[in-house]
Design a protein around this motif. Structure first.
Motif, PDB file in Angstrom:
ATOM      1  N   MET A   1      29.559  35.211 -21.338  1.00 41.86           N
ATOM      2  CA  MET A   1      30.622  35.987 -20.702  1.00 41.86           C
ATOM      3  C   MET A   1      31.423  36.780 -21.715  1.00 41.86           C
ATOM      4  O   MET A   1      31.548  36.383 -22.869  1.00 41.86           O
ATOM      5  CB  MET A   1      31.606  35.049 -19.989  1.00 41.86           C
ATOM      6  CG  MET A   1      31.078  34.381 -18.776  1.00 41.86           C
ATOM      7  SD  MET A   1      32.272  33.227 -18.056  1.00 41.86           S
ATOM      8  CE  MET A   1      33.780  34.091 -18.137  1.00 41.86           C
TER       9      MET A   1
ATOM     10  N   LYS B   1      32.047  35.737 -10.333  1.00 41.72           N
ATOM     11  CA  LYS B   1      32.862  36.571 -11.229  1.00 41.72           C
ATOM     12  C   LYS B   1      34.320  36.567 -10.806  1.00 41.72           C
ATOM     13  O   LYS B   1      35.220  36.386 -11.630  1.00 41.72           O
ATOM     14  CB  LYS B   1      32.351  38.028 -11.224  1.00 41.72           C
ATOM     15  CG  LYS B   1      31.151  38.291 -12.081  1.00 41.72           C
ATOM     16  CD  LYS B   1      30.732  39.747 -12.022  1.00 41.72           C
ATOM     17  CE  LYS B   1      31.821  40.622 -12.551  1.00 41.72           C
ATOM     18  NZ  LYS B   1      31.439  41.966 -12.896  1.00 41.72           N
TER      19      LYS B   1
ATOM     20  N   ASP C   1      38.755  41.602 -15.701  1.00 43.23           N
ATOM     21  CA  ASP C   1      37.387  41.397 -15.244  1.00 43.23           C
ATOM     22  C   ASP C   1      36.677  40.415 -16.152  1.00 43.23           C
ATOM     23  O   ASP C   1      37.053  40.232 -17.313  1.00 43.23           O
ATOM     24  CB  ASP C   1      36.640  42.733 -15.227  1.00 43.23           C
ATOM     25  CG  ASP C   1      35.397  42.720 -14.352  1.00 43.23           C
ATOM     26  OD1 ASP C   1      35.169  41.728 -13.634  1.00 43.23           O
ATOM     27  OD2 ASP C   1      34.649  43.711 -14.388  1.00 43.23           O
TER      28      ASP C   1
END
Length: 172
Positions: free
Chosen positions: A95, A141, A163
């Motif tokens: 990530m 997500k 994000d």
């Protein structure tokens, strides 16, 4: 004899003065304590929704939302195992976090153990079958962004992560 009478009066005055001083100190402490308690309940108490909305606006304004994006790569891959139909399955996930506030990126680095722990718990609670769909990955997500922002809000009082980007997503 006149001297003895003066001494007796002086001793009685001292005793009366001490009593007055003690009473004044006690009254002053009560007044200060009551004022402190009133201030505490006034400032900390109350469930005023308008005040809560004003605080949220003030907090949101403190996080920088404009400017160039800053990315933080979470170096170690997340590896989670699942039991699916009696078979051991794995998810390997890398990530990167996106923000526009360097202060929040620094806060993520400071609180990384807590964030990694929460993310591992989040990933391991997912359904292996759902993660095979695009909708499942997008929901993950969003949940990851919410998890990181909740921790940042808990620790620093601010969110700030826009994000989460999956840079590697392997299911086996």
């Amino acid at each position: 004899m006149a001297d003895d009478e003066l001494d007796v009066g002086a001793e009685e005055g001292k005793k009366g003065g001490k009593k007055k001083l003690i009473i004044i100190i006690v009254v002053a402490l009560l007044v200060l304590g009551g004022g402190g308690a009133a201030a505490f309940f006034f400032l900390m108490g109350g469930d005023d929704s308008e005040a809560a909305e004003g605080e949220e606006v003030a907090v949101e304004e403190m996080v920088q939302t404009e400017g160039p994006a800053i990315y933080l790569d979470l170096d170690q891959a997340f590896v989670v195992d699942f039991m699916v139909s009696g078979k051991q399955r794995y998810l390997q996930l890398n990530m990167t976090l996106k923000s526009r506030d360097q202060g929040q990126i620094d806060a993520v680095k400071i609180h990384m153990p807590l964030i990694r722990n929460s993310l591992v718990l989040l990933f391991s609670s997912q359904s292996f079958d759902e993660l095979q769909t695009i909708e499942g990955k997008q929901a993950l997500k969003l949940a990851a962004v919410e998890t990181v922002n909740n921790i940042l809000t808990q620790e620093t009082g601010l969110g700030g992560i826009e994000d989460v980007l999956f840079t590697n997503f392997v299911m086996q």
